[in-house]
Write an enzyme that holds these catalytic residues in place. Structure first.
Site: not given
Length: 346
Positions: A173, A225
């Site tokens: 990763s 948001k």
């Protein structure tokens, strides 16, 4: 009356003791903060060539008898004298240097605090024929944290210094994102490589709260948001946006690897899977199967190998608070950063 006097005397003693303790704690805190400002950290340098020679000598003393040791030392001294005679009047070429930096990554890539100092220190001294070896161990973590860590390694290549990343256990990763900035990646046979993907998850307690007649209000300025929430009701539109954000992050991840390792077929390896070193070399995720110890032992023959570590000094208050900080970091920081839609390389 006597009882009242005894009580007042006890109260005075208690106030004195408590006050004294508060003064001591305040002084320790101030000293700790002052020391922290004055001594943020220091650089530790270990000459690996000398370290290995000391190990070799210790083993020789343990296994060889005195007569054999004497003969061996005489032979070595004679050889050194002959070399000096041959080199007399000649300019001795300087050995290239290999700077070794260790990076042990956690979820937040906290080691980047030391890494940036180590890289800065080495780059101030390294020359074109030198090399920097990063012994990397990380299973990945937050996108922005590992993005910064990878950028620190990219500084090395931009300065024209050879960069080698050695993976003994895992570079997955975000860890692999760091590794792919290197000119060369070496991996132990069973090191875990890959996991080129992105994940994000969070629980939702809306149904539980609704069952107990608890309403949750969330007000935002900006349509996206907050895409998904922990307590409120999630919408299909929010889920769609959430998934799109993850895909965009994955796209950036793939592009970064493609830019740094052109030989990799990014669509084949960017599935979130992991591979052991021997399979990873077939996929061109790494360049050679070898442990970091084997690589550095080969370098010692013709180079000065130096390990560099920037150690951040912990003050008195830091030491007392380590256990509490660790618990808070695990329970609160990691958990809530997941809840607030942080993206993770996976």
């Amino acid at each position: 009356m006597d009882y009242l006097l005894e009580f007042l005397l006890f109260l005075a003693k208690t106030v004195t003791v408590v006050g004294g303790l508060l003064v001591v704690v305040t002084m320790l805190t101030m000293l700790g903060q002052k020391a922290k400002k004055l001594h943020k950290g220091h650089l530790e340098v270990t000459k690996i060539n000398e370290h290995l020679n000391q190990l070799k000598e210790s083993l020789q003393h343990a296994l060889l008898d005195k007569d054999t040791l004497k003969k061996m030392y005489k032979t070595e001294k004679k050889s050194e004298k002959e070399k000096k005679k041959e080199a007399k009047g000649q300019i001795k070429p300087e050995k290239p240097r290999v700077f070794v930096i260790d990076f042990h990554g956690d979820l937040k890539a906290s080691a980047v605090k030391s890494l940036r100092e180590e890289v800065s220190a080495v780059l101030a001294l390294a020359e074109k024929n030198d090399e920097i070896v990063i012994r990397l161990e990380s299973a990945g973590g937050m996108v922005h944290s590992y993005g910064l860590a990878a950028s620190q390694l990219a500084r090395i290549r931009s300065c024209g210094i050879k960069l080698t990343v050695a993976v003994d256990k895992v570079a997955a990763s975000g860890g692999y994102m760091m590794a792919c900035t290197a000119d060369r990646i070496i991996s132990a046979p069973f090191a875990v490589i890959g996991s080129i993907g992105v994940m994000a998850q969070l629980p939702n307690f809306h149904k539980v709260l609704k069952k107990h007649d608890v309403d949750v209000e969330l007000h935002t300025a900006g349509e996206f948001k907050r895409t998904l929430t922990v307590l409120g009701e999630n919408t299909d539109k929010g889920r769609e946006k959430f998934k799109q954000d993850i895909e965009d992050t994955h796209g950036l991840f793939k592009q970064f690897i493609n830019d740094n390792r052109h030989q990799v077929d990014i669509e084949t390896v960017a599935t979130g899977e992991v591979w052991y070193g021997k399979k990873a070399i077939e996929l061109k995720l790494v360049d050679e199967i070898m442990t970091s110890d084997e690589y550095l032992c080969k370098k010692i023959e013709n180079s000065d190998v130096v390990q560099v570590a920037y150690v951040i000094k912990k003050g008195v208050t830091d030491k007392f608070g380590m256990a509490a900080h660790s618990a808070i970091d695990t329970i609160v920081t990691k958990w809530w950063e997941r809840l607030y839609n942080n993206r993770f390389f996976s």
